[in-house]
Design an enzyme around this catalytic site. Structure first.
Site, PDB file in Angstrom:
ATOM      1  N   ASN A  13       1.027  -1.168  -0.015  1.00  0.00           N
ATOM      2  CA  ASN A  13      -0.209  -0.006  -0.027  1.00  0.00           C
ATOM      3  C   ASN A  13       1.002   1.130   0.020  1.00  0.00           C
ATOM      4  O   ASN A  13       1.529   1.481   1.020  1.00  0.00           O
ATOM      5  CB  ASN A  13      -0.917  -0.161   1.073  1.00  0.00           C
ATOM      6  CG  ASN A  13      -1.756   1.202   1.484  1.00  0.00           C
ATOM      7  OD1 ASN A  13      -1.832   2.118   0.572  1.00  0.00           O
ATOM      8  ND2 ASN A  13      -2.329   1.478   2.601  1.00  0.00           N
ATOM      9  N   LYS A  15       0.168   4.455  -0.215  1.00  0.00           N
ATOM     10  CA  LYS A  15      -0.426   5.532   0.606  1.00  0.00           C
ATOM     11  C   LYS A  15      -0.120   6.394  -0.523  1.00  0.00           C
ATOM     12  O   LYS A  15       0.008   6.714  -1.555  1.00  0.00           O
ATOM     13  CB  LYS A  15       0.025   5.583   1.776  1.00  0.00           C
ATOM     14  CG  LYS A  15      -0.037   4.316   2.501  1.00  0.00           C
ATOM     15  CD  LYS A  15       0.512   4.433   3.964  1.00  0.00           C
ATOM     16  CE  LYS A  15      -0.077   3.126   4.579  1.00  0.00           C
ATOM     17  NZ  LYS A  15       0.024   2.848   6.285  1.00  0.00           N
ATOM     18  N   HIS A  99      -9.249   1.356   4.530  1.00  0.00           N
ATOM     19  CA  HIS A  99      -8.042   1.583   5.386  1.00  0.00           C
ATOM     20  C   HIS A  99      -8.337   2.496   6.450  1.00  0.00           C
ATOM     21  O   HIS A  99      -9.262   3.331   6.493  1.00  0.00           O
ATOM     22  CB  HIS A  99      -7.079   2.120   4.403  1.00  0.00           C
ATOM     23  CG  HIS A  99      -5.840   1.996   4.939  1.00  0.00           C
ATOM     24  ND1 HIS A  99      -5.213   3.068   5.845  1.00  0.00           N
ATOM     25  CD2 HIS A  99      -4.811   1.003   5.016  1.00  0.00           C
ATOM     26  CE1 HIS A  99      -3.903   2.530   6.371  1.00  0.00           C
ATOM     27  NE2 HIS A  99      -3.771   1.404   5.500  1.00  0.00           N
ATOM     28  N   GLU A 101      -6.742   4.586   7.751  1.00  0.00           N
ATOM     29  CA  GLU A 101      -6.389   6.097   7.447  1.00  0.00           C
ATOM     30  C   GLU A 101      -7.637   6.814   6.859  1.00  0.00           C
ATOM     31  O   GLU A 101      -7.861   7.922   7.040  1.00  0.00           O
ATOM     32  CB  GLU A 101      -5.328   6.460   6.657  1.00  0.00           C
ATOM     33  CG  GLU A 101      -3.846   5.898   7.537  1.00  0.00           C
ATOM     34  CD  GLU A 101      -2.761   5.332   6.774  1.00  0.00           C
ATOM     35  OE1 GLU A 101      -2.919   5.599   5.350  1.00  0.00           O
ATOM     36  OE2 GLU A 101      -1.821   4.854   7.662  1.00  0.00           O
ATOM     37  N   GLU A 171      -5.933  -5.307  10.415  1.00  0.00           N
ATOM     38  CA  GLU A 171      -4.633  -4.253  10.479  1.00  0.00           C
ATOM     39  C   GLU A 171      -5.081  -3.539  11.766  1.00  0.00           C
ATOM     40  O   GLU A 171      -6.014  -2.568  12.094  1.00  0.00           O
ATOM     41  CB  GLU A 171      -4.782  -3.177   9.551  1.00  0.00           C
ATOM     42  CG  GLU A 171      -4.337  -3.735   8.116  1.00  0.00           C
ATOM     43  CD  GLU A 171      -3.949  -2.773   7.056  1.00  0.00           C
ATOM     44  OE1 GLU A 171      -2.605  -2.873   6.720  1.00  0.00           O
ATOM     45  OE2 GLU A 171      -4.190  -1.695   6.845  1.00  0.00           O
ATOM     46  N   GLY A 177       2.003   1.973  10.629  1.00  0.00           N
ATOM     47  CA  GLY A 177       3.150   3.122  10.620  1.00  0.00           C
ATOM     48  C   GLY A 177       3.731   3.253  11.814  1.00  0.00           C
ATOM     49  O   GLY A 177       4.406   4.423  12.039  1.00  0.00           O
ATOM     50  N   SER A 217       2.993  -2.478  10.287  1.00  0.00           N
ATOM     51  CA  SER A 217       4.573  -2.726  10.411  1.00  0.00           C
ATOM     52  C   SER A 217       5.147  -3.888  10.066  1.00  0.00           C
ATOM     53  O   SER A 217       6.050  -4.721  10.834  1.00  0.00           O
ATOM     54  CB  SER A 217       4.860  -2.279  11.786  1.00  0.00           C
ATOM     55  OG  SER A 217       4.407  -0.751  11.914  1.00  0.00           O
TER      56      SER A 217
HETATM   57  P1  PGA Z   1       2.557  -0.087   7.682  1.00  0.00           P
HETATM   58  O1  PGA Z   1       1.209   0.218   7.000  1.00  0.00           O
HETATM   59  O2  PGA Z   1       3.057  -1.123   7.245  1.00  0.00           O
HETATM   60  O3  PGA Z   1       3.426   1.130   7.336  1.00  0.00           O
HETATM   61  O4  PGA Z   1       2.359  -0.222   9.132  1.00  0.00           O
HETATM   62  C1  PGA Z   1       0.334  -0.722   6.787  1.00  0.00           C
HETATM   63  C2  PGA Z   1      -0.884  -0.462   6.337  1.00  0.00           C
HETATM   64  O5  PGA Z   1      -1.408   0.858   6.316  1.00  0.00           O
HETATM   65  O6  PGA Z   1      -1.470  -1.088   5.453  1.00  0.00           O
END
Ligand code: PGA
Length: 255
Positions: A13, A15, A99, A101, A171, A177, A217
């Site tokens: 992803n 982003k 997601h 976010e 998630e 993140g 992560s």
């Molecule tokens: P990350 O993001 O691996 O940077 O934690 C995962 C995601 O948001 O899908």
């Protein structure tokens, strides 16, 4: 993973990262590192304006390109949004929906996540449906209830036949993140909870076929341990999907 029962999927992803030129360069760099790694599907979900360049660069490789969101309406007065038909028209096969976010910063709810999922499925796309608890919910001991409710609400009205085109990404929001990863045991436990809810909704046989990824992560150092768990069928990867060697290491861990 349980390759005998379901497909392993490693998805990046990106982003809000990568211009079209940067995406082309990234795909050129990652392609030789993941060539021939056929024990998992490999997808990168890209910003809308970057999708076409990434698709062109990935042509003829084992890499697929997806989108990071889709609107639920077929068309109309939704400034800034992109419809499922538009994505299909440029050949997009996969799309992330729900997601954290999007939920956190753009006020998406289980209701609109459900509508977006339905719109994408109706257009013939495969959906990576994201859900997961926030830190306070985990600390309060209500993770199972939260992910169970999200699973039910986000999949409301979606048939077992349509579910074949849904990948679920568990998630935990506190792990995204942040560098904090769920332990393999936590990931396994909650992915299993989601599979049990799917069994309630669709029957155990169908539930066994659904790919459930872990995201938060996941990186080159922890992927093997996470993917070793029977209910963790892949990963949705943010930060580490921007570095060819790190992403390739995760793909390798899935072989
Ligand atoms: P990350 O993001 O691996 O940077 O934690 C995962 C995601 O948001 O899908």
């Amino acid at each position: 993973m349980n390759p005998a029962k379901r497909r392993t999927v490693i998805a990046g992803n990106w982003k809000m990262n990568f211009t079209p030129a940067q995406a082309r360069e990234f795909i050129a760099n990652v392609t030789p590192l993941v060539a021939g790694k056929d024990n998992c599907d490999i997808i990168f979900c890209a910003p809308y304006v970057t999708i076409a360049a990434a698709m062109e660069a990935a042509e003829g490789t084992n890499i697929k390109i997806g989108a990071e969101n889709v609107h639920f309406a077929p068309k109309g007065a939704y400034t800034g949004e992109v419809s499922a038909e538009m994505l299909r028209a440029i050949g997009v096969e996969y799309v992330i929906v729900g997601h954290s976010e999007r939920r956190q910063y753009f006020a998406e709810t289980d209701e609109t996540v459900n509508l977006r999922t339905k719109a994408a499925l109706a257009a013939g796309m495969k959906v990576i449906l994201c859900l997961g608890e926030v830190k306070e919910q985990r600390l309060a001991g209500i993770t199972d209830e939260v992910v169970g409710m999200q699973t039910k609400l986000d999949l409301a009205g979606i048939s077992a036949e349509e579910l074949k085109n849904v990948i679920i990404a568990y998630e935990p929001v506190w792990a995204i993140g942040t560098g904090l990863t769920a332990t393999p045991e936590q990931a396994e436990e909650t992915c299993a909870v989601i599979r049990n809810v799917l069994a309630d909704l669709y029957g155990a046989e169908v539930a066994e076929t659904v790919t459930i990824q872990y995201g938060g992560s996941m990186n080159d150092a922890n992927a093997a341990e996470l993917l070793a768990k029977p209910n963790v069928d892949g990963g949705l990867i943010g930060g580490a999907s921007l570095v060819p060697e790190k992403f390739a290491a995760i793909v390798n861990a899935a072989q």
